[in-house]
Design an enzyme around this catalytic site. Structure first.
Site, mmCIF file in Angstrom:
data_model
loop_
_atom_site.group_PDB
_atom_site.id
_atom_site.type_symbol
_atom_site.label_atom_id
_atom_site.label_comp_id
_atom_site.label_asym_id
_atom_site.label_seq_id
_atom_site.Cartn_x
_atom_site.Cartn_y
_atom_site.Cartn_z
ATOM 1 N N ARG A 265 6.676 25.866 21.644
ATOM 2 C CA ARG A 265 5.426 26.606 21.464
ATOM 3 C C ARG A 265 5.525 27.890 22.274
ATOM 4 N NH1 ARG A 265 1.475 26.223 25.112
ATOM 5 N NH2 ARG A 265 1.792 24.045 25.630
ATOM 6 N N HIS A 269 -1.305 26.721 24.415
ATOM 7 C CA HIS A 269 -1.681 25.520 23.664
ATOM 8 C C HIS A 269 -2.802 25.858 22.680
ATOM 9 C CE1 HIS A 269 -2.624 21.355 22.798
ATOM 10 N NE2 HIS A 269 -3.884 21.576 23.142
ATOM 11 N N TYR A 278 1.853 27.150 34.162
ATOM 12 C CA TYR A 278 2.642 25.923 34.256
ATOM 13 C C TYR A 278 4.065 26.046 33.705
ATOM 14 C CZ TYR A 278 0.770 25.444 29.463
ATOM 15 O OH TYR A 278 0.401 25.665 28.154
#
Length: 373
Positions: A265, A269, A278
């Site tokens: 990805r 998200h 992160y």
């Protein structure tokens, strides 16, 4: 005396996944996938490229529309175009798809109209597209729930004797949900004609896949009695071939299949997420070099199936589609609130009529308050 089995030492990288195109766009042999490719029609190859490019452009438009306040949310799919387009093109028109919220490319490959990409994310419809025309259930936001829906539908296919299969798309995070495990149990027990497509994009929101699973996700399925295949999810030909294999297994009555497409990805998200908190930029850069569209374009150019003019033509078509999506979104007319009850039941009944009357009175109260103000 039985001794505990050791955890398999299986790499979590993409390097051990089956592929037929290298990241540099070179064709390589693969004994598992090659039989399902054969002599591919040039028209199909160009269609795969076109749909990947269009998917990326629609995805970018959806992201921009959310940032401009036109959509409530948007789940980007940049980087995952190959698995979505490759697997969908390997299906028959009658096959029923159960998507998660990120399958923009699947919606596109099934022939969605411009408005059908955005109306649900704008809050104007329960399901943005015609379920029967696209042969797609509503996009599922509840993680993993639709794996059970697909399994139940596939069991119905068995009882009806229909020549179709069911397909469930979900991400790596969904494999940590009980619904997916239950779906694997039921589908294996009844040998249901269903294919589970797991887009392993490395991150379940902020949780990396190597925390979720000590082994590749495809290694889990055989424990349920389900054959699996781990493919390079950035190789559209590998994804196409893997789905053809899985679909034929289901049609022959050989039961379910689990496909793990190892991809990435590239964006957040959803538009409510900040991935820089992160994951590091070096990781993103490594996966950028595996870009599925660049890889396939390089291959097609080498085969003489794509040139600068063709690339420009596809890019123009993508811009035209994006403009139509934007126009449909910005020009949308919000339906009267009472119409939220219109599609609850196939046939009207007295209980629903009473609910509609009460809800209409409730909404009218707001109009009276505004008038007094």
């Amino acid at each position: 005396m039985l001794t505990p089995a050791a955890v398999p030492d299986l790499a979590l990288s993409v390097d051990d996944a089956a592929r037929v195109l290298t990241p540099e766009g070179e064709r390589i042999p693969d004994p598992t996938l090659d039989p399902w490719l054969g002599s591919l029609d040039p028209g199909l190859l160009r269609a795969l490229y076109r749909d990947m490019v269009l998917t990326r452009r629609v995805d970018a438009e959806g992201f921009a529309l959310q940032r401009q306040g036109q959509l409530g949310l948007w789940p980007p799919c940049r980087g995952q175009e190959a698995v979505q387009i490759g697997t969908t093109h390997a299906l028959a028109a009658a096959d029923m798809i159960f998507p998660s919220y990120r399958e923009t490319g699947v919606v596109l490959a099934r022939g969605a109209r411009p408005d059908e990409f955005v109306m649900a994310w704008r809050g104007e419809a329960h399901t943005a597209y015609d379920i029967q025309r696209l042969r797609m259930a509503p996009m599922q936001v509840i993680i993993g729930a639709h794996a059970l829906h697909a399994t139940g539908y596939a069991m119905g296919i068995q009882r009806d004797g229909a020549d179709e299969i069911a397909v469930a798309y979900f991400g790596d995070g969904a494999t940590s949900q009980g619904d997916v495990s239950e779906a694997l149990v039921f589908s294996a027990s009844y040998q249901a004609p269903v294919v589970f497509v797991c887009s392993n994009n490395q991150w379940a929101i902020s949780e990396p896949v190597d925390v979720q699973s000590r082994v590749p996700l495809a290694a889990r399925a055989p424990g349920f009695g389900i054959p699996s295949m781990r493919v390079d999810g950035n190789d559209v030909l590998a994804c196409y071939a893997a789905m053809r294999w899985a679909r034929e297994r289901a049609r022959r009555g050989e039961g379910p299949t689990f496909l793990e497409a190892v991809t990435y990805r590239m964006g957040p998200h959803t538009t409510a997420d900040d991935p820089t908190r992160y994951r590091d930029a070096a990781e993103v850069e490594r996966w950028q070099r595996r870009d599925p569209i660049t890889r396939f374009e390089t291959y097609l150019r080498a085969q003489g199936l794509l040139d600068d003019d063709a690339v420009a033509e596809v890019a123009a078509a993508a811009d035209t589609l994006a403009a139509a999506v934007r126009a449909a979104c910005v020009g949308a007319q919000t339906r009267p609130g009472v119409e939220v009850l219109d599609d609850v039941y196939a046939e009207p009944h007295t209980g629903l009529a009473e609910e509609r009357r009460e809800y209409a009175e409730y909404l009218a109260g707001f109009a009276e308050t505004e008038e007094r103000a």
